[in-house]
Design an enzyme around this catalytic site. Structure first.
Site, PDB file in Angstrom:
ATOM      1  N   LYS A 483      -5.682  22.356  23.575  1.00 52.40           N
ATOM      2  CA  LYS A 483      -4.902  21.012  24.428  1.00 52.40           C
ATOM      3  C   LYS A 483      -3.658  21.300  24.360  1.00 52.40           C
ATOM      4  O   LYS A 483      -3.403  20.927  22.635  1.00 52.40           O
ATOM      5  CB  LYS A 483      -5.739  20.009  24.880  1.00 52.40           C
ATOM      6  CG  LYS A 483      -6.290  19.510  24.029  1.00 52.40           C
ATOM      7  CD  LYS A 483      -7.046  17.962  24.306  1.00 52.40           C
ATOM      8  CE  LYS A 483      -7.765  17.325  23.050  1.00 52.40           C
ATOM      9  NZ  LYS A 483      -9.364  16.466  23.431  1.00 52.40           N
ATOM     10  N   TYR A 709      24.383   2.770  13.504  1.00 55.55           N
ATOM     11  CA  TYR A 709      23.862   1.671  14.694  1.00 55.55           C
ATOM     12  C   TYR A 709      23.889   0.809  14.478  1.00 55.55           C
ATOM     13  O   TYR A 709      22.696  -0.047  13.752  1.00 55.55           O
ATOM     14  CB  TYR A 709      22.956   2.056  16.163  1.00 55.55           C
ATOM     15  CG  TYR A 709      23.887   3.837  16.600  1.00 55.55           C
ATOM     16  CD1 TYR A 709      25.199   3.847  17.451  1.00 55.55           C
ATOM     17  CD2 TYR A 709      23.205   4.535  17.163  1.00 55.55           C
ATOM     18  CE1 TYR A 709      25.533   4.984  17.613  1.00 55.55           C
ATOM     19  CE2 TYR A 709      23.405   6.117  17.246  1.00 55.55           C
ATOM     20  CZ  TYR A 709      24.700   5.887  18.033  1.00 55.55           C
ATOM     21  OH  TYR A 709      25.121   7.102  18.605  1.00 55.55           O
TER      22      TYR A 709
END
Ligand SMILES: *Cc1c(COP(=O)(O)O)cnc(C)c1O
Length: 814
Positions: A483, A709
């Site tokens: 899955k 950042y």
């Protein structure tokens, strides 16, 4: 198949050495494919190139107890031997006998091209109506055909097998084993012509397959084929198809360059079909399948619907985005005049104004003068701006090509010249014979977005499955949970490998995942755990087996079965609720469930449940309660059914911690990848996945410089920073920035500093001597997937399923 060693010795007139009469279910001739020793016999095949007997030792080490070989090696202990005169003849004899035990309808497909596509298309079209067995991949040789035939089981109603030959006399041998009721000749090309004197000789060899057929369906465009078949087999039911209008089946309207529906004339009947892929190969294969469906007595409407639903099974021509905005069309499957024509037709679909061609020697060993004149003539009609010729033969004909032409003796020479770097914004057709390894050119020309890859080791997966199997009884079946894109590792690639290794069942979450697998040729039974209502129709179309967890789902699914008029009892799986409190039937619903199941057109393949805490030492009591509930409730349900479905409850950690409760099947998931809660088992497992990248840039920063950042990192001393091209868009959680997480370089850990960016992050490598372009491990081995999951404050399952699709998955078999 299922034979005892004594049976087999008798059937094939071979000598048996060893006292035990053992059961054989599989005969394996490649030790690399052996992952369980139970009921397997190893067949040592000696060829002119290799001796299979070299591998007997390794088969025995893998626990195989039965060896079939031309020689006896008395020093190997605990082995039952079947000694044969000739290994290939042995398996042919056995296959012939095996086939004779059944009365299924048979279709045999031969021809130079199109065998596999016709087989797969036909299979896709009919598996709902007939229980069908077919050759795996393109197994069709002196060995491949017998191996395919041995897959026939008692329940099969129809068998579709490919039959291929490459030398004179081979077909007689194969026809003696397998005489199909319906014979199919797809297309005769020159692909294998090198072993034949004349085309007539080649055709006669191939059509020898039809000696005992009732019906022959053949491509009649080749006049020689048409005449030979109609003369030799005039008393049989003959149906020809092709582009020429004298065929019984042909295309009536203009099909080139229009998008109008095709009109396929079938005797007096017309099929109107909107096929979008319009090259000669696709269309003649489609005509062939229509004819076969007619023979199988499908009606007009059904056939139209089925042809519309066909998906390209295996497009030989693959297109990839190249560097410098090029488009690379790769066709390195085989090289002959026919496939060259098809490739030229195919590239017309793309509207790139400029195109180049890379073409190799044809390796046909025929009249090369004539051949290359034809090749050049055809090529010159195509308007290529540049032509690159590779091979010692074709380069002699350079002057015949009108485009700007370059010549190379081999593929490496072309790569090393810088010629290909000059091509921009073009279509590049790569047409090469296999021996020139033109796939290397494809890799060279392909756009590599970045060098970040998730590397999946398929052998490690099998190894891990084997370790889990060693904890179980040999007859316990195994379902592999694939899955969520196989826990993030990949779709059909993994399933295909598992299928090849005879996994009993596959489990997916949604119907779409299962459909994807089916479209990629996966035929193993597939259980769908979340069958959504809108998908019932496709579930049935694609032969997927739904998990039924409530009356609502049961009723709706049954309605759909009635609506579709499905004939056979449709396979379903019943989920019982035992303590997970997620999905499933509870104890007080069982009586009603029994009653309903008995009136519906379904077959309960299995009854199962799921453990909430099989990996948790502290929850043993709860787990035992769950198992007890399962045992009682499943018994209760089975009492009311006239047959015994399989039962299963164990996931990977269940296999390790509760193997006493393996019932008939277990469901392995994370264990395949190399994770286990049990340290002893964990040590035996191998990492099946590695996430890695390379350093883009290294820069030196001074004390006080900030990184990334919002300046979250400020250097306290001079240090070196490595930037790597993975970020949160690749599935790295942003929370592992700022020295929470680490990555591995040269087997040492270095901290991630500053904020993780979308596509990049920075690593503090201090003073280490590390270079740009060197490998960086995000996980496995150092840090391990578990360590990395800890940085992320989650579990390996979530880490793996979060890795974005843009990260290229590559599959290795070591
Ligand atoms: C995912 C899943 C499994 C496999 O679990 P692992 O812990 O990965 O072994 C087994 N059964 C069901 C129902 C599942 O959904």
């Amino acid at each position: 198949m299922k034979y005892s060693t004594q049976n087999i010795a008798e059937i094939t007139g071979s000598k048996l050495i060893g006292s035990d009469d053992l059961l054989i279910k599989t005969i394996e001739f490649d030790t690399r494919n052996i992952y369980t020793s139970s009921k397997i016999a190893f067949l040592a095949i000696n060829t002119s190139k290799n001796s299979g007997e070299k591998y007997i030792q390794s088969a025995v080490e893998k626990g195989v107890k039965i060896i079939i070989s031309e020689h006896y090696f008395p020093n190997l202990k605990d082995v039952t031997w079947i000694i044969v005169d000739n290994a290939i003849q042995f398996i042919q004899k056995l296959a012939k006998y095996h086939l004779q035990q059944f009365s299924l309808k048979t279709i045999g497909i031969t021809g130079s091209n199109g065998k596999t596509i016709v087989k797969e298309w036909l299979y896709q079209s009919i598996f709902d109506e007939f229980i069908t067995v077919k050759s795996p991949k393109s197994f069709n040789s002196q060995l491949g055909l017998p191996v395919s035939l041995l897959e026939i089981t008692e329940r099969d109603e129809l068998g579709i097998f490919e039959v291929g030959i490459s030398k004179l006399g081979e077909m007689e041998i194969l026809e003696n084993i397998f005489s199909p009721e319906i014979g199919v000749l797809t297309h005769i090309g020159s692909a294998h012509a090198s072993n034949f004197e004349t085309e007539e000789q080649l055709i006669k060899e191939k059509i020898a397959l039809f000696k005992h057929s009732k019906t022959i369906i053949f491509n009649g465009d080749n006049a020689l084929v048409y005449n030979l078949i109609t003369n030799l087999y005039s008393s049989k039911n003959l149906i020809s198809f092709g582009f020429e209008s004298y065929n019984n089946v042909y295309i009536k309207n203009e099909w080139r360059g229009t998008s109008e529906k095709l009109i396929i004339q079938y005797f007096n009947e017309e099929f109107k079909i909107p096929i979008s892929q319009r090259d000669e190969a696709t269309l003649s294969n489609a005509m062939c399948v229509i004819t076969l469906l007619k023979e199988l007595k499908f009606d007009h409407a059904e056939i139209t619907k089925k042809i519309n639903a066909l998906k390209a099974v295996e497009m030989r021509l693959e297109s990839v985005n190249g560097l410098r905005n090029n488009l690379v069309i790769n066709d390195s499957y085989n090289l002959d005049m026919d496939s060259l024509k098809i490739a030229f037709q195919f590239i017309h679909q793309y509207n790139k104004p400029k195109k180049s061609l890379i073409l190799t020697d044809f390796v046909e060993g025929k009249d090369s003068e004539k051949l290359y004149h034809e090749v050049a003539e055809l090529t010159n009609q195509q308007d290529f701006s540049k032509v690159f010729l590779i091979g010692e033969e074709i380069v002699n004909f350079e002057n015949l090509f009108t485009a700007q032409t370059f010549t190379f003796n081999n593929t490496t020479e072309l790569i090393e010249s810088t010629q290909l770097n000059q091509i921009e914004d073009e279509l590049i057709l790569l047409k090469g014979a296999r021996k020139f390894e033109t796939d290397r050119l494809k890799t060279f020309l392909e756009l590599q977005k970045h060098d970040t890859v998730l590397e999946v080791n398929l052998n490690a997966i099998i190894h891990n499955i084997n370790i889990h199997k060693s904890l179980l009884h040999p007859e316990t079946k195994m379902m592999a949970m694939v899955k969520a894109y196989s826990y993030g590792l990949g779709g059909y690639e993994i399933a295909e490998f598992l299928q090849h290794h005879h996994i009993d069942y596959l489990g997916v979450a949604y119907a779409d995942e299962g459909i994807d697998l089916r479209k990629n040729g996966i035929t193993t039974p597939i259980m769908v755990m979340n069958p959504e209502q809108h998908s019932y129709n496709s579930i049935i179309d694609y032969n997927l087996e739904p998990e039924i967890y409530s009356f609502r789902v049961l009723d709706l699914f049954n309605e759909q079965l009635l609506h579709k008029g499905t004939q056979r009892k449709y396979p379903i799986h019943i989920k019982l609720e035992t303590g997970m409190h997620r999905l499933g039937f509870k104890a007080d619903e069982l009586i009603e469930l029994k009653q309903k199941l008995n009136t519906m057109n379904v077959e309960v393949k299995s009854i199962f449940s799921h453990l909430s805490s099989a990996d948790d030492e502290n929850e043993k009591d709860y787990t035992m309660d769950q198992i007890l509930t399962f045992s009682q409730n499943s018994e209760k349900l089975m009492e009311g059914l006239q047959y015994r479905p399989m039962r299963h409850i164990l996931n990977s950690s269940g296999i390790v911690n509760y193997s006493d409760f393996q019932y008939d099947m277990v469901r392995i998931g994370i264990g395949m990848i190399g994770i286990s809660p049990d340290q002893k088992i964990k040590k035996q497992l191998r990492n099946a996945v590695r996430f890695k990248t390379v350093i883009s840039q290294i820069s030196e920063v001074e004390k006080g410089d900030s990184i990334g950042y919002n300046r979250k990192f400020k250097a306290e001393n001079t240090t070196k920073i490595a930037t790597i091209p993975v970020g949160y868009a690749d599935g790295i959680p942003r929370l592992i920035g700022n020295e929470v997480g680490k990555v591995g370089i040269h087997q040492k850990l270095f901290p991630i500093i500053g904020n993780v960016c979308m596509d990049m992050m920075m690593i503090n490598i201090g003073n280490e001597s590390i270079n740009e372009g060197e490998e960086v491990i995000i996980f496995n081995d150092k840090p391990s997937l578990e360590e990395f999951s800890n940085y992320c404050k989650t579990i390996p399952y979530e880490v793996l399923t979060s890795i974005s699709r843009r990260v290229k998955r590559i599959y290795i078999k070591d």
